[in-house]
Motif scaffolding. Structure first.
Motif, mmCIF file in Angstrom:
data_model
loop_
_atom_site.group_PDB
_atom_site.id
_atom_site.type_symbol
_atom_site.label_atom_id
_atom_site.label_comp_id
_atom_site.label_asym_id
_atom_site.label_seq_id
_atom_site.Cartn_x
_atom_site.Cartn_y
_atom_site.Cartn_z
ATOM 1 N N ASP A 33 0.832 -1.210 0.000
ATOM 2 C CA ASP A 33 0.000 0.000 0.000
ATOM 3 C C ASP A 33 0.863 1.255 0.000
ATOM 4 O OD1 ASP A 33 -2.294 -1.550 0.029
ATOM 5 O OD2 ASP A 33 -2.626 -1.328 2.196
ATOM 6 N N GLN A 34 1.931 1.243 0.779
ATOM 7 C CA GLN A 34 2.842 2.388 0.814
ATOM 8 C C GLN A 34 3.553 2.570 -0.531
ATOM 9 O OE1 GLN A 34 4.926 0.987 4.406
ATOM 10 N NE2 GLN A 34 4.435 2.980 5.314
ATOM 11 N N ALA A 35 3.998 1.474 -1.118
ATOM 12 C CA ALA A 35 4.685 1.548 -2.413
ATOM 13 C C ALA A 35 3.741 2.006 -3.515
ATOM 14 C CB ALA A 35 5.294 0.185 -2.762
ATOM 15 N N ALA A 39 4.346 5.313 -5.830
ATOM 16 C CA ALA A 39 4.342 5.295 -7.300
ATOM 17 C C ALA A 39 3.321 6.293 -7.837
ATOM 18 C CB ALA A 39 4.032 3.892 -7.815
ATOM 19 N N ALA A 40 2.153 6.346 -7.227
ATOM 20 C CA ALA A 40 1.118 7.282 -7.672
ATOM 21 C C ALA A 40 1.577 8.728 -7.489
ATOM 22 C CB ALA A 40 -0.182 7.029 -6.914
ATOM 23 N N GLU A 41 2.244 9.014 -6.361
ATOM 24 C CA GLU A 41 2.771 10.362 -6.121
ATOM 25 C C GLU A 41 3.792 10.753 -7.166
ATOM 26 O OE1 GLU A 41 4.332 10.240 -2.164
ATOM 27 O OE2 GLU A 41 2.339 10.067 -1.252
ATOM 28 N N GLU A 42 4.516 9.779 -7.681
ATOM 29 C CA GLU A 42 5.513 10.020 -8.727
ATOM 30 C C GLU A 42 4.884 10.069 -10.116
ATOM 31 O OE1 GLU A 42 9.006 10.338 -8.268
ATOM 32 O OE2 GLU A 42 8.455 10.558 -6.149
ATOM 33 N N GLY A 43 3.562 9.867 -10.179
ATOM 34 C CA GLY A 43 2.853 9.935 -11.456
ATOM 35 C C GLY A 43 2.995 8.683 -12.309
ATOM 36 N N ARG A 44 3.346 7.564 -11.686
ATOM 37 C CA ARG A 44 3.509 6.322 -12.432
ATOM 38 C C ARG A 44 2.350 5.377 -12.173
ATOM 39 N NH1 ARG A 44 7.235 3.850 -10.029
ATOM 40 N NH2 ARG A 44 8.035 5.434 -8.635
ATOM 41 N N LYS A 45 2.128 4.488 -13.132
ATOM 42 C CA LYS A 45 1.113 3.446 -12.994
ATOM 43 C C LYS A 45 1.745 2.083 -12.755
ATOM 44 C CE LYS A 45 -2.377 5.747 -15.770
ATOM 45 N NZ LYS A 45 -3.311 5.612 -16.882
ATOM 46 N N THR A 46 3.054 2.082 -12.545
ATOM 47 C CA THR A 46 3.792 0.850 -12.303
ATOM 48 C C THR A 46 4.526 0.965 -10.976
ATOM 49 O OG1 THR A 46 4.134 0.538 -14.678
ATOM 50 C CG2 THR A 46 5.586 -0.699 -13.200
ATOM 51 N N VAL A 47 4.330 -0.009 -10.091
ATOM 52 C CA VAL A 47 5.060 -0.059 -8.833
ATOM 53 C C VAL A 47 6.410 -0.714 -9.116
ATOM 54 C CG1 VAL A 47 5.099 -1.014 -6.499
ATOM 55 C CG2 VAL A 47 2.944 -0.190 -7.466
ATOM 56 N N ASP A 49 10.650 -1.457 -7.653
ATOM 57 C CA ASP A 49 11.405 -1.758 -6.445
ATOM 58 C C ASP A 49 11.743 -0.498 -5.663
ATOM 59 O OD1 ASP A 49 13.158 -0.987 -8.480
ATOM 60 O OD2 ASP A 49 14.749 -2.335 -7.828
ATOM 61 N N ARG A 50 12.028 0.570 -6.355
ATOM 62 C CA ARG A 50 12.400 1.817 -5.676
ATOM 63 C C ARG A 50 11.248 2.422 -4.874
ATOM 64 N NH1 ARG A 50 12.931 4.615 -11.366
ATOM 65 N NH2 ARG A 50 10.890 5.601 -11.567
ATOM 66 N N ASP A 51 10.018 2.000 -5.145
ATOM 67 C CA ASP A 51 8.877 2.488 -4.377
ATOM 68 C C ASP A 51 8.828 1.874 -2.980
ATOM 69 O OD1 ASP A 51 7.745 4.177 -6.424
ATOM 70 O OD2 ASP A 51 7.183 2.335 -7.464
ATOM 71 N N PHE A 52 9.482 0.752 -2.797
ATOM 72 C CA PHE A 52 9.527 0.105 -1.488
ATOM 73 C C PHE A 52 10.657 0.635 -0.619
ATOM 74 C CE2 PHE A 52 7.173 -2.952 -4.003
ATOM 75 C CZ PHE A 52 6.213 -3.407 -3.112
ATOM 76 N N GLU A 53 11.730 1.085 -1.244
ATOM 77 C CA GLU A 53 12.952 1.449 -0.522
ATOM 78 C C GLU A 53 12.749 2.449 0.614
ATOM 79 O OE1 GLU A 53 15.645 2.478 -3.664
ATOM 80 O OE2 GLU A 53 15.909 0.373 -4.231
#
Length: 59
Positions: A33-35, A39-47, A49-53
């Motif tokens: 959920d956090q990742a 990703a959404a905050e970054e404007g991406r539709k793909t989660v 690995d860097r979204d988890f870091e």
């Protein structure tokens, strides 16, 4: 035997309770959920690995 149970057995020589899977699943859903939000905050539709870091404590 699951990979998780094998890992714990190999690392510590301990058995793993069947209830561990539920606890870990809840934790992983929270991380996902956090990742997803990241990703959404970054404007991406793909989660990615860097979204988890930012949410992992790897020390």
């Amino acid at each position: 035997m699951s990979k998780l149970k094998q890992y714990i057995k190999q690392q510590a020589g301990l058995n793993t309770s069947d209830t561990v899977n539920g606890v870990l699943s809840d934790h992983l859903r929270h991380l996902c959920d956090q990742a997803i939000a990241h990703a959404a905050e970054e404007g991406r539709k793909t989660v990615m690995d860097r979204d988890f870091e930012p949410f992992l404590d790897l020390q």
